[in-house]
Design a protein around this motif. Structure first.
Motif, PDB file in Angstrom:
ATOM      1  N   GLY A 111       0.812  -1.210   0.000  1.00 50.18           N
ATOM      2  CA  GLY A 111       0.000   0.000   0.000  1.00 50.18           C
ATOM      3  C   GLY A 111       0.846   1.261   0.000  1.00 50.18           C
ATOM      4  N   ALA A 112       1.999   1.206   0.670  1.00 56.24           N
ATOM      5  CA  ALA A 112       2.883   2.378   0.705  1.00 56.24           C
ATOM      6  C   ALA A 112       3.408   2.733  -0.682  1.00 56.24           C
ATOM      7  CB  ALA A 112       4.041   2.120   1.663  1.00 56.24           C
ATOM      8  N   LEU A 113       3.443   1.764  -1.594  1.00 54.29           N
ATOM      9  CA  LEU A 113       3.886   2.047  -2.962  1.00 54.29           C
ATOM     10  C   LEU A 113       2.940   3.019  -3.666  1.00 54.29           C
ATOM     11  CD1 LEU A 113       4.908  -1.568  -4.086  1.00 54.29           C
ATOM     12  CD2 LEU A 113       6.434   0.297  -3.401  1.00 54.29           C
ATOM     13  N   ALA A 145     -12.152  -3.756   3.816  1.00 55.92           N
ATOM     14  CA  ALA A 145     -12.444  -4.354   5.115  1.00 55.92           C
ATOM     15  C   ALA A 145     -13.947  -4.431   5.359  1.00 55.92           C
ATOM     16  CB  ALA A 145     -11.777  -3.539   6.218  1.00 55.92           C
ATOM     17  N   ALA A 146     -14.664  -3.368   4.988  1.00 52.84           N
ATOM     18  CA  ALA A 146     -16.116  -3.360   5.189  1.00 52.84           C
ATOM     19  C   ALA A 146     -16.791  -4.427   4.342  1.00 52.84           C
ATOM     20  CB  ALA A 146     -16.679  -1.983   4.851  1.00 52.84           C
ATOM     21  N   LEU A 147     -16.378  -4.558   3.089  1.00 49.89           N
ATOM     22  CA  LEU A 147     -16.986  -5.560   2.213  1.00 49.89           C
ATOM     23  C   LEU A 147     -16.766  -6.969   2.761  1.00 49.89           C
ATOM     24  CD1 LEU A 147     -16.036  -4.144  -1.316  1.00 49.89           C
ATOM     25  CD2 LEU A 147     -18.313  -4.207  -0.263  1.00 49.89           C
ATOM     26  N   ALA A 179      -3.382  -3.886  -0.747  1.00 50.80           N
ATOM     27  CA  ALA A 179      -3.207  -3.606   0.678  1.00 50.80           C
ATOM     28  C   ALA A 179      -4.471  -3.942   1.445  1.00 50.80           C
ATOM     29  CB  ALA A 179      -2.833  -2.138   0.876  1.00 50.80           C
ATOM     30  N   GLY A 180      -5.626  -3.605   0.874  1.00 49.29           N
ATOM     31  CA  GLY A 180      -6.884  -3.910   1.537  1.00 49.29           C
ATOM     32  C   GLY A 180      -7.095  -5.402   1.703  1.00 49.29           C
ATOM     33  N   VAL A 181      -6.781  -6.163   0.664  1.00 49.19           N
ATOM     34  CA  VAL A 181      -6.962  -7.616   0.720  1.00 49.19           C
ATOM     35  C   VAL A 181      -5.967  -8.254   1.684  1.00 49.19           C
ATOM     36  CG1 VAL A 181      -6.818  -9.753  -0.614  1.00 49.19           C
ATOM     37  CG2 VAL A 181      -7.954  -7.755  -1.589  1.00 49.19           C
ATOM     38  N   LEU A 182      -4.674  -7.901   1.533  1.00 43.66           N
ATOM     39  CA  LEU A 182      -3.642  -8.537   2.345  1.00 43.66           C
ATOM     40  C   LEU A 182      -3.671  -8.083   3.798  1.00 43.66           C
ATOM     41  CD1 LEU A 182      -0.554  -8.493  -0.062  1.00 43.66           C
ATOM     42  CD2 LEU A 182      -2.145 -10.365   0.408  1.00 43.66           C
ATOM     43  N   SER A 183      -4.053  -6.819   4.054  1.00 45.59           N
ATOM     44  CA  SER A 183      -4.019  -6.298   5.419  1.00 45.59           C
ATOM     45  C   SER A 183      -5.366  -6.353   6.128  1.00 45.59           C
ATOM     46  CB  SER A 183      -3.517  -4.844   5.416  1.00 45.59           C
ATOM     47  OG  SER A 183      -2.187  -4.776   4.961  1.00 45.59           O
TER      48      SER A 183
END
Length: 280
Positions: free
Chosen positions: A29-31, A49-51, A210-214
């Motif tokens: 995500g920082a990328l 995360a909400a989904l 990032a959303g999926v992995l974190s």
């Protein structure tokens, strides 16, 4: 005996996968920071995360009472603020140091109210680590450090609010509702970021990753882990996340750390581990 051992091994593997996924996701995500900024990346993470949580928990929102809603609303606000503080800190001081400072939140909760000498020693050890990490030097970014400490305060609040929500809302419905609240709050933020800084396909892909992995992978992995691994063991393994974050920052972002920084991280991790392994 074979079945319990295999389940325990599966739980340990899930813990390892969860930690690595979480920190690798933050690094990926920082990328996208140069295009979307930390705010844009956090907005996308909140949507994902909400989904995931809504699909898994399927909360009955219309049945919630005000007594259930008010801690859920607070939890949603803390959830978004925690991630925003952490990602903003990572943008300024690096992922490893940001996650290490954030871990002072759960450590403080673990040590609060304890009268054991060992826990007092853990507090001193963690404090020494923080002093090393925040020592005055020409390259010190105190704004980034303050953001890391803000993330720690948010995580401590997140833990306390989760306890209240867990008592008042069945299952994971409260966490799902809180994530939905946070995602809704970030909708205008995401629109504003997209309007000011038109996103590229690569940046959006990094933010979604990032959303999926974190968010998605750690949540589902933790559900599996807590079925087969004692909560104390789970908490102990969580304490190595600062090390995983530092390694992810080095491998993916090229963020190297000096000997003093590694010593500070080791002190905070050791304080977490010592406190958790000796608690009843």
């Amino acid at each position: 005996m074979t079945a319990p051992r295999s389940r325990r091994a599966a739980g340990v593997a899930a813990m390892a996968g969860s930690g690595l996924s979480n920190q690798a996701g933050a690094a990926v995500g920082a990328l996208a920071f140069p295009v979307l900024g930390p705010v844009g990346v956090v907005a996308v993470r909140q949507y994902v995360a909400a989904l995931v949580l809504l699909a898994v928990a399927r909360p009955r929102l219309r049945a919630f009472t005000w007594r259930q809603w008010w801690p859920v609303l607070l939890l949603g606000g803390v959830f978004g603020t925690m991630n925003l503080s952490l990602y903003s800190a990572a943008d300024r001081i690096g992922l490893g140091l940001a996650v290490t400072l954030e871990f002072l939140g759960p450590l403080t909760i673990a040590l609060a109210g304890s009268r054991r000498r060992l826990d007092a020693g853990c507090a001193v050890l963690a404090g020494a680590g923080v002093v090393v990490l925040m020592r005055p030097r020409p390259s010190a970014d105190y704004a980034g450090m303050a953001l890391g400490l803000a993330a720690a305060c948010c995580w401590a609040s997140y833990i306390l609010l989760n306890r209240v929500v867990g008592r008042r809302v069945p299952g994971a419905q409260g966490a799902a509702a809180a994530s939905a609240v946070s995602a809704l709050a970030f909708v205008p933020v995401g629109v504003a970021v997209a309007a000011a800084h038109p996103p590229t396909a690569g940046a959006v892909l990094c933010a979604l990753t990032a959303g999926v992995l974190s968010s998605a992978v750690p949540y589902l992995a933790d559900l599996l882990t807590l079925r087969h691994v004692p909560a104390q063991t789970f908490g102990l393994f969580m304490s190595v996340n600062p090390v995983l974050a530092a390694l992810a920052g080095w491998a993916i972002l090229g963020q190297g750390l000096g000997t003093a920084e590694w010593a500070g991280i080791a002190a905070v991790v050791a304080a977490n581990a010592a406190s958790l392994t000796t608690q009843r």
